[in-house]
Design a protein around this motif. Structure first.
Motif, PDB file in Angstrom:
ATOM      1  N   ILE A  34       0.841  -1.196   0.000  1.00  0.00           N
ATOM      2  CA  ILE A  34       0.000   0.000   0.000  1.00  0.00           C
ATOM      3  C   ILE A  34       0.878   1.248   0.000  1.00  0.00           C
ATOM      4  O   ILE A  34       0.617   2.205  -0.729  1.00  0.00           O
ATOM      5  CB  ILE A  34      -0.976  -0.012   1.190  1.00  0.00           C
ATOM      6  CG1 ILE A  34      -2.065  -1.050   0.958  1.00  0.00           C
ATOM      7  CG2 ILE A  34      -1.602   1.358   1.414  1.00  0.00           C
ATOM      8  CD1 ILE A  34      -2.996  -1.270   2.131  1.00  0.00           C
ATOM      9  N   CYS A  35       1.930   1.251   0.811  1.00  0.00           N
ATOM     10  CA  CYS A  35       2.861   2.389   0.838  1.00  0.00           C
ATOM     11  C   CYS A  35       3.482   2.626  -0.535  1.00  0.00           C
ATOM     12  O   CYS A  35       3.544   3.767  -1.008  1.00  0.00           O
ATOM     13  CB  CYS A  35       3.958   2.171   1.868  1.00  0.00           C
ATOM     14  SG  CYS A  35       3.423   2.386   3.560  1.00  0.00           S
ATOM     15  N   ILE A  36       3.925   1.556  -1.159  1.00  0.00           N
ATOM     16  CA  ILE A  36       4.548   1.686  -2.477  1.00  0.00           C
ATOM     17  C   ILE A  36       3.549   2.229  -3.491  1.00  0.00           C
ATOM     18  O   ILE A  36       3.868   3.129  -4.278  1.00  0.00           O
ATOM     19  CB  ILE A  36       5.132   0.327  -2.934  1.00  0.00           C
ATOM     20  CG1 ILE A  36       6.343  -0.037  -2.079  1.00  0.00           C
ATOM     21  CG2 ILE A  36       5.503   0.354  -4.413  1.00  0.00           C
ATOM     22  CD1 ILE A  36       6.844  -1.443  -2.262  1.00  0.00           C
ATOM     23  N   SER A  85     -10.173   2.632   6.321  1.00  0.00           N
ATOM     24  CA  SER A  85      -9.664   3.980   6.052  1.00  0.00           C
ATOM     25  C   SER A  85      -8.965   4.101   4.703  1.00  0.00           C
ATOM     26  O   SER A  85      -8.659   5.212   4.279  1.00  0.00           O
ATOM     27  CB  SER A  85      -8.700   4.404   7.162  1.00  0.00           C
ATOM     28  OG  SER A  85      -7.469   3.724   7.033  1.00  0.00           O
ATOM     29  N   ILE A  86      -8.718   2.978   4.038  1.00  0.00           N
ATOM     30  CA  ILE A  86      -8.010   3.044   2.754  1.00  0.00           C
ATOM     31  C   ILE A  86      -8.834   3.876   1.771  1.00  0.00           C
ATOM     32  O   ILE A  86      -9.998   3.603   1.531  1.00  0.00           O
ATOM     33  CB  ILE A  86      -7.741   1.633   2.184  1.00  0.00           C
ATOM     34  CG1 ILE A  86      -6.761   0.886   3.081  1.00  0.00           C
ATOM     35  CG2 ILE A  86      -7.192   1.712   0.755  1.00  0.00           C
ATOM     36  CD1 ILE A  86      -6.508  -0.538   2.678  1.00  0.00           C
ATOM     37  N   SER A  93      -1.134  10.787   4.835  1.00  0.00           N
ATOM     38  CA  SER A  93      -1.716  10.223   6.058  1.00  0.00           C
ATOM     39  C   SER A  93      -1.877   8.720   5.937  1.00  0.00           C
ATOM     40  O   SER A  93      -1.634   7.976   6.888  1.00  0.00           O
ATOM     41  CB  SER A  93      -3.075  10.863   6.348  1.00  0.00           C
ATOM     42  OG  SER A  93      -2.938  12.234   6.567  1.00  0.00           O
ATOM     43  N   GLN A  94      -2.282   8.275   4.758  1.00  0.00           N
ATOM     44  CA  GLN A  94      -2.470   6.843   4.536  1.00  0.00           C
ATOM     45  C   GLN A  94      -1.139   6.105   4.611  1.00  0.00           C
ATOM     46  O   GLN A  94      -1.053   5.025   5.193  1.00  0.00           O
ATOM     47  CB  GLN A  94      -3.119   6.621   3.170  1.00  0.00           C
ATOM     48  CG  GLN A  94      -3.701   5.248   3.006  1.00  0.00           C
ATOM     49  CD  GLN A  94      -4.912   5.037   3.868  1.00  0.00           C
ATOM     50  OE1 GLN A  94      -5.827   5.841   3.861  1.00  0.00           O
ATOM     51  NE2 GLN A  94      -4.929   3.952   4.614  1.00  0.00           N
ATOM     52  N   ILE A  95      -0.104   6.685   4.058  1.00  0.00           N
ATOM     53  CA  ILE A  95       1.233   6.079   4.118  1.00  0.00           C
ATOM     54  C   ILE A  95       1.699   5.999   5.571  1.00  0.00           C
ATOM     55  O   ILE A  95       2.246   4.988   6.011  1.00  0.00           O
ATOM     56  CB  ILE A  95       2.237   6.862   3.250  1.00  0.00           C
ATOM     57  CG1 ILE A  95       1.902   6.671   1.774  1.00  0.00           C
ATOM     58  CG2 ILE A  95       3.666   6.439   3.539  1.00  0.00           C
ATOM     59  CD1 ILE A  95       2.656   7.596   0.842  1.00  0.00           C
ATOM     60  N   ALA A  98      -0.148   3.201   7.259  1.00  0.00           N
ATOM     61  CA  ALA A  98       0.335   1.896   6.792  1.00  0.00           C
ATOM     62  C   ALA A  98       1.692   1.562   7.401  1.00  0.00           C
ATOM     63  O   ALA A  98       1.938   0.433   7.824  1.00  0.00           O
ATOM     64  CB  ALA A  98       0.414   1.879   5.269  1.00  0.00           C
ATOM     65  N   LYS A  99       2.576   2.553   7.466  1.00  0.00           N
ATOM     66  CA  LYS A  99       3.899   2.306   8.058  1.00  0.00           C
ATOM     67  C   LYS A  99       3.790   2.031   9.560  1.00  0.00           C
ATOM     68  O   LYS A  99       4.513   1.186  10.092  1.00  0.00           O
ATOM     69  CB  LYS A  99       4.826   3.486   7.792  1.00  0.00           C
ATOM     70  CG  LYS A  99       5.297   3.546   6.362  1.00  0.00           C
ATOM     71  CD  LYS A  99       6.263   4.670   6.124  1.00  0.00           C
ATOM     72  CE  LYS A  99       6.740   4.647   4.671  1.00  0.00           C
ATOM     73  NZ  LYS A  99       7.680   5.719   4.391  1.00  0.00           N
ATOM     74  N   GLY A 100       2.873   2.733  10.219  1.00  0.00           N
ATOM     75  CA  GLY A 100       2.668   2.494  11.647  1.00  0.00           C
ATOM     76  C   GLY A 100       2.142   1.096  11.915  1.00  0.00           C
ATOM     77  O   GLY A 100       2.623   0.396  12.809  1.00  0.00           O
ATOM     78  N   LEU A 101       1.148   0.674  11.117  1.00  0.00           N
ATOM     79  CA  LEU A 101       0.598  -0.672  11.281  1.00  0.00           C
ATOM     80  C   LEU A 101       1.643  -1.727  10.949  1.00  0.00           C
ATOM     81  O   LEU A 101       1.748  -2.747  11.636  1.00  0.00           O
ATOM     82  CB  LEU A 101      -0.647  -0.855  10.407  1.00  0.00           C
ATOM     83  CG  LEU A 101      -1.368  -2.178  10.568  1.00  0.00           C
ATOM     84  CD1 LEU A 101      -1.970  -2.300  11.972  1.00  0.00           C
ATOM     85  CD2 LEU A 101      -2.455  -2.332   9.529  1.00  0.00           C
TER      86      LEU A 101
END
Length: 139
Positions: A34-36, A85-86, A93-95, A98-101
């Motif tokens: 998702i981050c990528i 939330s996606i 914010s989404q990145i 995702a990195k936090g999760l």
């Protein structure tokens, strides 16, 4: 027969722990993908989910989230909230989410991996020995 059944009980306990580790691995892969996707393009929610579903390494992941395989109910809710939330926030914010999760999943995976490594032989041995003890008591 009793010994074999209790031995399989120890093996199934190890199998359960291994499934937890695999589930966290899949969540980490999902978060990284998702981050990528969000860093390089701005796909909509359907594109993100369809891309994740098409990934062969995630074939065992239940994207309906009906069978989250985590004991911690609060973390299960966090996963559901993340997937809900996606596409609802801006990409930065989404990145960040995702990195936090992903980092939380990495920590939990390490915890389960250490527990698995520590208790793998113990679970099998305990299963077999308890079966032997039960067999001796019955005889």
């Amino acid at each position: 027969m009793i010994t074999a059944c209790s031995g399989f009980l120890g093996i199934s306990l190890n199998s359960y722990m291994k499934k937890q580790i695999d589930y966290f691995n899949m969540l980490i892969v999902i978060c990284n993908k998702i981050c990528i996707m969000l860093e390089h393009s701005m796909p909509d929610t359907d594109e993100i989910i369809s891309s994740l579903k098409a990934d062969p390494s995630l074939k065992d992941f239940d994207f309906t989230l009906n069978s989250i395989q985590i004991e911690d109910k609060a973390f299960s809710e966090k996963i559901k909230n993340f997937f809900d939330s996606i596409g609802k926030y801006d990409s930065h914010s989404q990145i960040k989410l995702a990195k936090g999760l992903s980092s939380e999943c990495g920590l939990l995976k390490e915890k389960y991996q250490q527990e698995y490594d520590k208790h793998y032989r113990l679970n099998i041995s305990f299963g077999i020995l308890s079966g032997l003890m039960l067999s001796l008591i019955i005889i």
